[in-house]
Design an enzyme around this catalytic site. Sequence first.
Site, PDB file in Angstrom:
ATOM      1  CE  LYS A 109      16.458  27.228  38.865  1.00 30.99           C
ATOM      2  NZ  LYS A 109      17.685  26.876  39.623  1.00 30.99           N
ATOM      3  NE  ARG A 127      13.512  25.084  44.156  1.00 28.68           N
ATOM      4  CZ  ARG A 127      13.927  26.331  43.929  1.00 28.68           C
ATOM      5  NH1 ARG A 127      13.200  27.164  43.232  1.00 28.68           N
ATOM      6  NH2 ARG A 127      15.077  26.718  44.390  1.00 28.68           N
ATOM      7  NE  ARG A 156      22.828  33.179  43.988  1.00 33.32           N
ATOM      8  CZ  ARG A 156      21.835  32.331  43.734  1.00 33.32           C
ATOM      9  NH1 ARG A 156      21.504  32.052  42.488  1.00 33.32           N
ATOM     10  NH2 ARG A 156      21.216  31.727  44.722  1.00 33.32           N
ATOM     11  NE  ARG A 165      19.058  33.608  47.167  1.00 36.72           N
ATOM     12  CZ  ARG A 165      18.459  32.792  46.319  1.00 36.72           C
ATOM     13  NH1 ARG A 165      18.341  33.121  45.047  1.00 36.72           N
ATOM     14  NH2 ARG A 165      17.977  31.631  46.719  1.00 36.72           N
TER      15      ARG A 165
END
Length: 209
Positions: free
Chosen positions: A16, A88, A122, A155
Amino acid sequence: MSWKRIALLGPPGAGKGTQAKLLAEKTGLVHLSTGDILREEVARSTALGKAAKGWMDKGDLVPDDLIVDMIRGRITGADGFILDGFPRTVVQAEALAKITPLDGAINVVLSQEEVIHRLSSRRVCQDCGKIYNLLFDPPKVDMRCDACGSPLFLRSDDNPDVIKNRYNVYTQETAPLIEYYSKQGLLYEVDGKKPSRDVLDRILNLITG
Ligand code: AMP
């Protein structure tokens, strides 16, 4: 006529953020990422950031009222937007409907296995926020952003336990939005497993009609 009010749905890691950034560049619409806004609040140690950090570190959702208050002004102030990570929950979707209608909600579909695989590889630029994947979209220079040269980081919520919780939270709290928008005739699907370029083309086709 092109859509101007778009929400991207889908599990964490579906792409996204990557797609929203590319779409914003192509269309001039404003990219509104509740996750990015929250991370910035955390980095600046604001009252909201301090309150949100505990939920974010565990992979739980920040309460609806805080999120809606945080995003409302940004939505009303934009002449068209791409929502990334909002709404969400159904409560957030209902609050959004009171602020403004959507032209479409695009669900970026990805399996749980693929989510876990992708999130653990990621990396994100600490400066400009550009997103990389060490497996299929690595930076040209090891752990440095192609765009601005800053270091890339993992992250803190992209670790195995938190990833699992985030996926469960997605299934319980966010997946019901698929039915919510489907019933309103606003739901569109794209295959998040396809290369990022193909996903972008498919979304551009949808939103430009
Ligand atoms: P994201 O970058 O979209 O994966 O969001 C990172 C974290 O921020 C999530 O795991 C939540 O803790 C929080 N968050 C982001 N957007 C929302 C939202 N719309 N509602 C509640 N919590 C959110």
